[in-house]
Design a protein around this motif. Structure first.
Motif, mmCIF file in Angstrom:
data_model
loop_
_atom_site.group_PDB
_atom_site.id
_atom_site.type_symbol
_atom_site.label_atom_id
_atom_site.label_comp_id
_atom_site.label_asym_id
_atom_site.label_seq_id
_atom_site.Cartn_x
_atom_site.Cartn_y
_atom_site.Cartn_z
ATOM 1 N N ASP A 81 9.575 -6.326 -5.070
ATOM 2 C CA ASP A 81 9.793 -5.090 -5.803
ATOM 3 C C ASP A 81 11.181 -4.496 -5.573
ATOM 4 N N SER A 96 0.821 -1.214 0.000
ATOM 5 C CA SER A 96 0.000 0.000 0.000
ATOM 6 C C SER A 96 0.855 1.265 0.000
ATOM 7 N N GLU A 97 2.164 1.102 -0.063
ATOM 8 C CA GLU A 97 3.080 2.246 -0.021
ATOM 9 C C GLU A 97 3.797 2.414 -1.354
ATOM 10 N N ASN A 98 4.229 3.636 -1.615
ATOM 11 C CA ASN A 98 5.056 3.917 -2.780
ATOM 12 C C ASN A 98 6.490 3.509 -2.451
ATOM 13 N N THR A 148 9.265 3.991 -3.935
ATOM 14 C CA THR A 148 10.253 5.068 -4.064
ATOM 15 C C THR A 148 10.305 5.870 -2.776
ATOM 16 N N ASP A 149 9.137 6.121 -2.199
ATOM 17 C CA ASP A 149 9.084 6.835 -0.921
ATOM 18 C C ASP A 149 9.704 5.994 0.196
#
Length: 251
Positions: free
Chosen positions: A218, A164-166, A168-169
């Motif tokens: 990922d 649920s998170e990006n 890259t962030d």
């Protein structure tokens, strides 16, 4: 009528025969020379200025792996590669229950043999269940850390869902958090033990987050990182393997 050189194409008849006689798989693997790391290293060396790589990787430790053994593995590798390469490494190794997070700042001459040594060391397979690269930054003009150090930490637990998170962030947060620790330690001198934990507790990712990063599909696993950045670059075209050059036949 025999096939002529023009019929054989720009390679000429004899060259074309030699290609046709080779195995299709070998004939169409194009060796592009050095590895990606070596290409980058040459480019930065030609710029005639200092630059550093920043690598951070997250590890899920195997059941029964002690933090002392993980610390010993990394400490020995750091010292060994610094001696062999005459290059200085700076950074931070954070150890906690079932997890490790390591950030290194160093020149190419250090990071390449260090990562290969980490992957090849038998203790790595014994202690680490999964390991993924979460930060890779090139051509950094300076260091955040003054030296390399290892610390045992115990941040609060948390529920983590990287899906649920990006991502890259996620990577940026890891880099910023650890870099801020390094910058403060550079300004104020060596900080260790309970003071280190109390001072920087808000900068430590939880064990659950580190494990989630280590297991995430990922992020690039250590083995894939070695294959991608260290192996010579080759291209193999599927179409050429499906439709290989046919041997010339004289009639």
């Amino acid at each position: 009528m025999a096939a002529t050189e023009a019929d054989a194409g720009p390679l000429g008849e004899e060259a074309t025969k030699r290609v046709a006689e080779a195995a299709p798989e070998a004939a169409f693997q194009v060796d592009l020379g050095p590895s990606l790391r070596e290409v980058q290293q040459k480019r930065f060396a030609e710029s005639n200025r200092e630059s550093y790589s920043v690598l951070a990787y997250a590890c899920k430790l195997k059941e029964g792996a002690t933090l002392d053994r993980v610390a010993e593995l990394h400490t020995q590798l750091i010292r060994s590669i610094m001696t062999k390469t005459a290059q200085r490494a700076t950074g931070l190794l954070l150890l906690q229950r079932g997890a490790a997070l390591h950030l290194i700042e160093a020149a190419y001459e250090f990071t390449s043999p260090f990562m290969r040594a980490l992957a090849d060391n038998p203790n790595t397979a014994e202690l680490i269940e999964s390991c993924s690269i979460v930060v890779k930054l090139e051509d950094k003009p300076g260091r955040a850390f003054k030296d390399w150090s290892c610390h045992s930490v115990n941040p609060p637990s948390e529920a983590v869902d990287l899906g649920s998170e990006n991502l890259t962030d996620v990577s940026e947060t890891v880099l910023q958090s650890l870099t801020q620790i390094g910058e403060q330690m550079r300004q104020e001198g060596k900080i260790a033990g309970p003071e280190f934990n109390s001072r920087f507790k808000n900068f430590f990712p939880s064990a659950e987050r580190v494990v989630a990063m280590a297991e995430s599909a990922d992020f690039m696993p250590l083995a894939d990182y070695i294959d991608f950045f260290e192996a010579p670059i080759k291209l193999e075209f599927d179409g050429d393997r499906t439709w290989p050059i046919q041997e010339l036949i004289s009639v």
